[in-house]
Motif scaffolding. Structure first.
Motif, PDB file in Angstrom:
ATOM      1  N   THR A  86      -7.133   5.247   4.989  1.00 19.23           N
ATOM      2  CA  THR A  86      -6.848   3.962   5.624  1.00 19.23           C
ATOM      3  C   THR A  86      -6.261   2.920   4.688  1.00 19.23           C
ATOM      4  O   THR A  86      -5.904   1.831   5.120  1.00 19.23           O
ATOM      5  N   GLY A  87      -6.166   3.241   3.390  1.00 20.72           N
ATOM      6  CA  GLY A  87      -5.615   2.257   2.469  1.00 20.72           C
ATOM      7  C   GLY A  87      -5.965   2.556   1.026  1.00 20.72           C
ATOM      8  O   GLY A  87      -6.253   3.704   0.673  1.00 20.72           O
ATOM      9  N   LEU A  88      -5.945   1.510   0.224  1.00 25.93           N
ATOM     10  CA  LEU A  88      -6.189   1.638  -1.212  1.00 25.93           C
ATOM     11  C   LEU A  88      -7.338   0.738  -1.649  1.00 25.93           C
ATOM     12  O   LEU A  88      -7.492  -0.374  -1.142  1.00 25.93           O
ATOM     13  N   LEU A  89      -8.113   1.233  -2.607  1.00 25.78           N
ATOM     14  CA  LEU A  89      -9.141   0.441  -3.254  1.00 25.78           C
ATOM     15  C   LEU A  89      -8.738   0.264  -4.708  1.00 25.78           C
ATOM     16  O   LEU A  89      -8.430   1.237  -5.398  1.00 25.78           O
ATOM     17  N   LEU A  90      -8.698  -0.983  -5.165  1.00 28.42           N
ATOM     18  CA  LEU A  90      -8.432  -1.286  -6.567  1.00 28.42           C
ATOM     19  C   LEU A  90      -9.677  -1.942  -7.143  1.00 28.42           C
ATOM     20  O   LEU A  90     -10.215  -2.883  -6.556  1.00 28.42           O
ATOM     21  N   GLN A  91     -10.132  -1.443  -8.281  1.00 29.69           N
ATOM     22  CA  GLN A  91     -11.264  -2.047  -8.964  1.00 29.69           C
ATOM     23  C   GLN A  91     -10.832  -2.362 -10.382  1.00 29.69           C
ATOM     24  O   GLN A  91     -10.314  -1.494 -11.082  1.00 29.69           O
ATOM     25  N   GLY A  92     -10.999  -3.610 -10.782  1.00 33.99           N
ATOM     26  CA  GLY A  92     -10.550  -4.014 -12.105  1.00 33.99           C
ATOM     27  C   GLY A  92     -11.591  -4.831 -12.837  1.00 33.99           C
ATOM     28  O   GLY A  92     -12.546  -5.341 -12.243  1.00 33.99           O
ATOM     29  N   SER A  93     -11.375  -4.938 -14.143  1.00 36.54           N
ATOM     30  CA  SER A  93     -12.321  -5.655 -14.985  1.00 36.54           C
ATOM     31  C   SER A  93     -11.570  -6.401 -16.078  1.00 36.54           C
ATOM     32  O   SER A  93     -10.562  -5.908 -16.591  1.00 36.54           O
ATOM     33  N   ILE A  94     -12.051  -7.592 -16.389  1.00 33.73           N
ATOM     34  CA  ILE A  94     -11.489  -8.400 -17.477  1.00 33.73           C
ATOM     35  C   ILE A  94     -12.586  -8.640 -18.502  1.00 33.73           C
ATOM     36  O   ILE A  94     -13.700  -9.063 -18.155  1.00 33.73           O
ATOM     37  N   ALA A 139       0.817  -1.215   0.000  1.00 33.70           N
ATOM     38  CA  ALA A 139       0.000   0.000   0.000  1.00 33.70           C
ATOM     39  C   ALA A 139       0.848   1.261   0.000  1.00 33.70           C
ATOM     40  O   ALA A 139       0.359   2.338  -0.347  1.00 33.70           O
ATOM     41  N   GLN A 140       2.116   1.143   0.373  1.00 33.77           N
ATOM     42  CA  GLN A 140       2.998   2.312   0.412  1.00 33.77           C
ATOM     43  C   GLN A 140       3.682   2.574  -0.929  1.00 33.77           C
ATOM     44  O   GLN A 140       4.344   3.593  -1.105  1.00 33.77           O
ATOM     45  N   LYS A 141       3.529   1.668  -1.864  1.00 29.49           N
ATOM     46  CA  LYS A 141       4.147   1.855  -3.181  1.00 29.49           C
ATOM     47  C   LYS A 141       3.380   2.899  -3.988  1.00 29.49           C
ATOM     48  O   LYS A 141       2.223   3.209  -3.702  1.00 29.49           O
ATOM     49  N   ALA A 142       4.025   3.420  -5.024  1.00 29.90           N
ATOM     50  CA  ALA A 142       3.358   4.349  -5.936  1.00 29.90           C
ATOM     51  C   ALA A 142       2.217   3.622  -6.637  1.00 29.90           C
ATOM     52  O   ALA A 142       2.355   2.438  -6.975  1.00 29.90           O
ATOM     53  N   PRO A 143       1.090   4.300  -6.866  1.00 27.09           N
ATOM     54  CA  PRO A 143      -0.029   3.648  -7.558  1.00 27.09           C
ATOM     55  C   PRO A 143       0.362   3.033  -8.898  1.00 27.09           C
ATOM     56  O   PRO A 143      -0.134   1.971  -9.260  1.00 27.09           O
ATOM     57  N   SER A 144       1.254   3.688  -9.629  1.00 22.69           N
ATOM     58  CA  SER A 144       1.675   3.143 -10.926  1.00 22.69           C
ATOM     59  C   SER A 144       2.391   1.808 -10.764  1.00 22.69           C
ATOM     60  O   SER A 144       2.232   0.902 -11.584  1.00 22.69           O
ATOM     61  N   LYS A 145       3.153   1.653  -9.680  1.00 24.33           N
ATOM     62  CA  LYS A 145       3.853   0.394  -9.403  1.00 24.33           C
ATOM     63  C   LYS A 145       2.852  -0.699  -9.021  1.00 24.33           C
ATOM     64  O   LYS A 145       2.956  -1.848  -9.462  1.00 24.33           O
ATOM     65  N   ILE A 146       1.864  -0.336  -8.200  1.00 28.94           N
ATOM     66  CA  ILE A 146       0.828  -1.290  -7.803  1.00 28.94           C
ATOM     67  C   ILE A 146       0.048  -1.760  -9.036  1.00 28.94           C
ATOM     68  O   ILE A 146      -0.228  -2.947  -9.203  1.00 28.94           O
ATOM     69  N   TYR A 147      -0.294  -0.814  -9.903  1.00 30.54           N
ATOM     70  CA  TYR A 147      -1.022  -1.130 -11.131  1.00 30.54           C
ATOM     71  C   TYR A 147      -0.225  -2.104 -11.991  1.00 30.54           C
ATOM     72  O   TYR A 147      -0.763  -3.091 -12.503  1.00 30.54           O
ATOM     73  N   PHE A 148       1.075  -1.833 -12.131  1.00 33.31           N
ATOM     74  CA  PHE A 148       1.967  -2.685 -12.914  1.00 33.31           C
ATOM     75  C   PHE A 148       2.014  -4.097 -12.335  1.00 33.31           C
ATOM     76  O   PHE A 148       1.868  -5.093 -13.053  1.00 33.31           O
ATOM     77  N   GLU A 149       2.206  -4.205 -11.018  1.00 36.85           N
ATOM     78  CA  GLU A 149       2.306  -5.524 -10.381  1.00 36.85           C
ATOM     79  C   GLU A 149       0.975  -6.278 -10.411  1.00 36.85           C
ATOM     80  O   GLU A 149       0.959  -7.504 -10.580  1.00 36.85           O
TER      81      GLU A 149
END
Length: 199
Positions: free
Chosen positions: A130-138, A54-64
């Motif tokens: 309090t954190g990050l929310l990721l929402q994705g779709s395939i 959660a402490q990483k840059a959003p772009s890094k989280i997106y990549f991973e």
């Protein structure tokens, strides 16, 4: 149903669809484009601030995140690539067939693509106190008709846990929580006309 990004104008979104279609529209908490959910596989991930990821840059989280999807697709023998960054990369973003849903017409950097350039997966991230929310779709239409999403889900979770160094555990049964006052309040909020037509 159709969801659209937090900052988008609701009338512009609705006007991009034929009014003869009976669709439910909802504004997401996250940004991003219009997602037509009639033929997709959708997921959400919550990362609490005490997790290192959660402490990483959003772009890094997106990549991973999308690397993990690639790993799970590779287990199904589906070859993919990540979309290049249009600002920093020499390779232009590929042209994608226009018969996909709106969000999947064009790719952003690090979206998951088939080798022919068609977009398979995209996501959006919202950072909160309090954190990050990721929402994705395939996009189901970009995958074989007999694609096994149950096996894919297990491989996706394993790949994410490995990449983010999180111990995989079976969660407790969350169904009793779905009848809580808080959940009902949030359901009413997101289904309200006031929220959907906020802009």
């Amino acid at each position: 149903s159709v969801t659209f990004g937090y900052t988008q104008k609701s009338m512009a979104v609705k006007d991009s669809f034929s009014w003869s279609l009976k669709l439910n529209f909802c504004r997401r908490l996250t940004g991003g484009g219009i997602v037509d959910h009639r033929n997709d596989w959708t997921y959400s991930i919550i990362l609490a601030n005490d997790l290192a990821t959660a402490q990483k840059a959003p772009s890094k989280i997106y990549f991973e995140l999308h690397q993990a999807i690639q790993t799970a697709l590779d287990a199904r023998l589906i070859q993919t690539k990540l979309a290049p960054c249009p600002k920093n990369c020499a390779d232009p973003l590929p042209q994608v067939p226009t018969n996909t849903s709106q969000c999947f017409v064009s790719a952003s950097a690090d979206d998951v693509l088939r080798t022919d350039g068609r977009k398979i997966a995209g996501a959006a991230i919202k950072r909160a106190r309090t954190g990050l929310l990721l929402q994705g779709s395939i996009d189901r239409g970009s995958l074989p008709n007999d694609f096994n999403f149950k096996d894919f889900q297990a491989d996706f979770i394993d790949a994410l846990c490995s990449k983010w160094e999180i111990d995989p555990i079976e969660p407790e049964d969350l169904r009793p929580l779905l009848n809580s006052t808080l959940i009902e309040t949030e359901k009413n909020r997101f289904s309200s006309r006031e929220w959907t037509e906020k802009r």
